[in-house]
Design an enzyme around this catalytic site. Structure first.
Site, PDB file in Angstrom:
ATOM      1  N   SER A  50      14.101 -29.200   4.939  1.00  0.00           N
ATOM      2  CA  SER A  50      13.881 -27.775   4.708  1.00  0.00           C
ATOM      3  C   SER A  50      15.179 -27.111   4.237  1.00  0.00           C
ATOM      4  O   SER A  50      15.705 -27.459   3.188  1.00  0.00           O
ATOM      5  CB  SER A  50      13.324 -27.130   5.975  1.00  0.00           C
ATOM      6  N   LYS A  89       5.344  -2.854   6.546  1.00  0.00           N
ATOM      7  CA  LYS A  89       6.589  -2.966   7.305  1.00  0.00           C
ATOM      8  C   LYS A  89       6.464  -4.056   8.356  1.00  0.00           C
ATOM      9  O   LYS A  89       7.408  -4.782   8.642  1.00  0.00           O
ATOM     10  CB  LYS A  89       6.920  -1.617   7.969  1.00  0.00           C
TER      11      LYS A  89
END
Length: 333
Positions: free
Chosen positions: A170, A222
């Site tokens: 990753s 948000k």
């Protein structure tokens, strides 16, 4: 009498606790005052000659392995070799060794940037960098910053080899692809070109206990999903969209530095052992970092760099207080 000693020991414990607390508080206040005057505590890059260390280890073995006559001949040959190396000392290449052991936040990047800055100021033509990397990945932004630090070396035309003994997955692989060459041990875990996000949700648990969780935001997205509120299908879909966007950027980044890769085959989030990773083109060579370092030491100097941050006064006082506390309770009465 036993009751007296018991009360006495409790008195000592209370006294020690108060003293330690006062020391920590005083240390903290003093450090704050000093930091305001001098700024944050700095550190320095420590450098060690790895080739000399390897040579000394070899000499220690030879002294026990060889008889007196053979040892004398060996030492004579070594002395001659050192003189020849001393003559070529200014022209032989130098290899810089860095270590990066990553956590989820890639917190080692703060040391890496200092070490790379030191190399950029000292490196000469022909010098190279070996980066011993171990990381299973973590936060995208901090691993992106770590990858950008390696690119500083490539911009300066300094050849970089990343060595993976255990894992570069990753975010760890995001760092590795910025190198000119990737070397992995046969069973190192390589790849995991994917993105993941997972959080627990306690909404039903709170609801069963008649506990309301209120969250106030400005901006439609948000917050997409939350730990304590009720997640919506819209929020989940938005999060998946964001993950896909990050994955696309990850794929493009890998493709930029390793254009030979078949991303449809390797950018699935899977990780492979080193020997399979070599077949897929994720790495360039199978070897351990020890083999690469020995090869470098035979060609020239190998300098290991390690950035050591100076401990602050409260850190030193805290450590001293902890050691004193341990001695107090571990020592026999």
């Amino acid at each position: 009498m036993e009751n007296f000693f018991g009360h006495y020991l409790l008195f000592l414990a209370d006294t020690a606790t108060i003293v330690v607390a006062l020391l920590v508080i005083a240390g903290g206040l003093t450090a704050i005052a000093l930091n305001r005057r001098k700024g944050p505590a700095a550190g320095q890059v420590q450098v060690s000659d790895l080739r000399k260390q390897l040579e000394q280890s070899s000499e220690n073995v030879q002294q026990l392995r060889l008889d007196k006559k053979a040892l004398k001949a060996h030492q004579k040959a070594r002395k001659k070799d050192r003189k020849e190396k001393a003559k070529d000392g200014d022209t032989e290449p130098c290899t810089y060794l860095l270590d990066f052991k990553g956590d989820i936040r890639a917190s080692a990047v703060s040391a890496l940037r200092e070490e790379i800055s030191a190399i950029l100021q000292a490196a000469q033509s022909g010098d190279t960098v070996l980066l011993r990397l171990e990381s299973g990945g973590g936060m995208v932004n901090t691993y992106g910053l770590a990858a950008a630090q390696i690119l500083r070396l490539r911009t300066a035309k300094i050849h970089v080899t990343v060595m993976v003994d255990a894992i570069a997955a990753s975010g760890g692989y995001m760092m590795a692809v910025t190198a000119d060459r990737i070397v992995a041990s046969p069973f190192a875990l390589i790849g995991s070109i994917g993105v993941v996000a997972q959080i627990p949700n306690f909404h039903r648990w709170l609801k069963d206990r008649h506990i309301d969780w209120e969250q106030f935001t400005a901006g439609k997205f948000k917050r997409t999903v939350t730990l304590f509120g009720e997640n919506t299908d819209t929020g989940r879909a938005k999060l998946r969209e964001e993950l896909e966007e990050i994955h696309a950027q990850f794929r493009d980044f890998v493709q930029q530095y390793r254009p030979q890769l078949n991303l449809e085959q390797v950018a699935t989030g899977e990780a492979w052992p080193g020997n399979k990773a070599l077949t897929l083109g994720l790495v360039d060579q199978l070897a351990t970092s020890d083999e690469i370092l020995l090869e470098a030491a035979q060609k020239g100097k190998v300098l290991a760099l390690h950035y050591q941050r100076k401990s602050t006064l409260p850190q030193r006082l805290g450590l001293a207080a902890q050691q004193g506390w341990d001695r107090l309770w571990q020592s026999p009465l």
